[in-house]
Scaffold this motif. Structure first.
Motif, PDB file in Angstrom:
ATOM      1  N   SER A   1       3.296   4.701  -4.654  1.00 43.35           N
ATOM      2  CA  SER A   1       1.931   4.091  -4.429  1.00 43.35           C
ATOM      3  C   SER A   1       1.239   4.844  -3.559  1.00 43.35           C
ATOM      4  O   SER A   1       1.556   5.409  -2.557  1.00 43.35           O
ATOM      5  CB  SER A   1       1.842   2.795  -3.864  1.00 43.35           C
ATOM      6  OG  SER A   1       0.505   2.414  -3.916  1.00 43.35           O
TER       7      SER A   1
ATOM      8  N   SER B   1      -2.358   3.786  -2.796  1.00 45.13           N
ATOM      9  CA  SER B   1      -3.351   3.096  -2.570  1.00 45.13           C
ATOM     10  C   SER B   1      -3.277   2.816  -1.103  1.00 45.13           C
ATOM     11  O   SER B   1      -2.318   2.480  -0.364  1.00 45.13           O
ATOM     12  CB  SER B   1      -3.304   1.722  -3.362  1.00 45.13           C
ATOM     13  OG  SER B   1      -3.302   2.091  -4.537  1.00 45.13           O
TER      14      SER B   1
ATOM     15  N   HIS C   1       2.564  -3.044  -6.209  1.00 44.51           N
ATOM     16  CA  HIS C   1       2.568  -1.912  -5.434  1.00 44.51           C
ATOM     17  C   HIS C   1       1.399  -0.848  -5.732  1.00 44.51           C
ATOM     18  O   HIS C   1       1.440  -0.238  -6.712  1.00 44.51           O
ATOM     19  CB  HIS C   1       3.875  -1.371  -5.606  1.00 44.51           C
ATOM     20  CG  HIS C   1       5.026  -2.015  -4.978  1.00 44.51           C
ATOM     21  ND1 HIS C   1       5.472  -3.379  -5.208  1.00 44.51           N
ATOM     22  CD2 HIS C   1       5.673  -1.467  -3.799  1.00 44.51           C
ATOM     23  CE1 HIS C   1       6.645  -3.552  -4.686  1.00 44.51           C
ATOM     24  NE2 HIS C   1       6.924  -2.699  -3.659  1.00 44.51           N
ATOM     25  N   GLY C   2       0.485  -0.831  -5.040  1.00 46.19           N
ATOM     26  CA  GLY C   2      -0.734  -0.219  -5.329  1.00 46.19           C
ATOM     27  C   GLY C   2      -1.685  -1.400  -5.929  1.00 46.19           C
ATOM     28  O   GLY C   2      -1.437  -2.603  -6.011  1.00 46.19           O
TER      29      GLY C   2
ATOM     30  N   THR D   1       0.816  -1.137   0.071  1.00 49.63           N
ATOM     31  CA  THR D   1      -0.094   0.091   0.242  1.00 49.63           C
ATOM     32  C   THR D   1       0.896   1.338   0.009  1.00 49.63           C
ATOM     33  O   THR D   1       2.218   1.084  -0.154  1.00 49.63           O
ATOM     34  CB  THR D   1      -1.017  -0.015   1.348  1.00 49.63           C
ATOM     35  OG1 THR D   1      -0.113   0.486   2.384  1.00 49.63           O
ATOM     36  CG2 THR D   1      -1.761  -1.478   1.543  1.00 49.63           C
TER      37      THR D   1
END
Length: 250
Positions: free
Chosen positions: A17, A19, A197-198, A10
């Motif tokens: 990222s 997210s 990654h995200g 995240t």
């Protein structure tokens, strides 16, 4: 259909990222996954998760957006003795740890030294997965690695990001061929991971799935479509009496 992705990152991992955990859960649900592992980088990775972040995961919901979540860490192996960058007091509150080598934390050594770093890290009871044991800069003795995984009940990962055309660990195809053949000799289960990654690559096992098909790895030894069995191996939750025990693997 593969329904489990246990190696994802995240915003807490940095790397650009944006997210959140909720974003990741929504994306995983949309992809049809049943089980998602959040494994942000340990504190030795620049701009990655802090100890307070990992401690807070203990109180996080295991169900988000209808998605079952596990909370872990991709911990950094710091030396050839297998020491890692997470305190036991924090690891006790997490579901599992992926132990990986990253160049910024450990410069490549000999085949023997690199292999020892992984096998010593496996001795930690929270280390359940070895992340991307494929980097061409870190030669490994895959038979020794597989034997140790068998002894300690640790899963070896087939990393989709490493196998993708834009992977940065070199041409890892031959390394995975050798690893999977060694795993097969020991009848070891393996785990395909997106290393997303995200949200972009969650549940994407395109190249990892091609790899296991190429070497004809037995489907019964690939854990991504066996969420309850995978949870049992990771030591998460109570074993389901209706699910075959995994003891035959280790």
């Amino acid at each position: 259909m593969y329904t489990c992705d246990m190696h994802t990152h995240t915003i807490a991992s940095g790397h650009g990222s944006s997210s959140t955990i909720a974003d990741m859960a929504k994306a995983a649900k949309k992809k049809g996954l049943l089980l998602l592992g959040i494994t942000d980088h340990g504190p030795a990775t620049p701009a990655a998760g802090t100890p307070s972040y990992f401690r807070s995961l203990i109180r996080s919901s295991r169900i988000r957006c209808g998605m079952r979540l596990c909370y872990g860490v991709e911990t950094n192996i710091l030396d050839f003795s297998g020491n890692i960058d997470m305190d036991d007091s924090i690891l006790e509150g997490l579901d599992y740890a992926i132990a990986s080598i990253h160049r910024q934390n450990l410069e490549p050594g000999s085949r023997t030294a690199n292999t020892l770093a992984y096998t010593q890290a496996m001795r930690h009871p929270k280390v359940k997965i070895i992340g991307h044991p494929d980097d061409t800069r870190y030669p490994l003795d895959y038979d020794t690695l597989a034997a140790a995984a068998k002894e300690y009940g640790v899963i070896l990962e087939v990393n989709n990001s490493s196998l993708s055309p834009d992977g940065y660990r070199g041409d890892v195809h031959d390394n995975y061929t050798a690893m999977l053949h060694a795993c097969l000799r020991y009848r070891l289960p393996v785990l395909l991971s997106s290393d997303s990654h995200g949200t972009g690559q969650i549940g994407d096992f395109t190249f990892a799935a091609r790899m296991v098909r190429e070497v004809r790895y037995p489907p019964e030894l690939v854990l991504n479509d066996k969420p309850e069995l995978l949870l049992e191996i990771l030591g998460v939750g109570e074993p389901d009496p209706k699910v075959p025990r995994y003891k035959g693997f280790f």
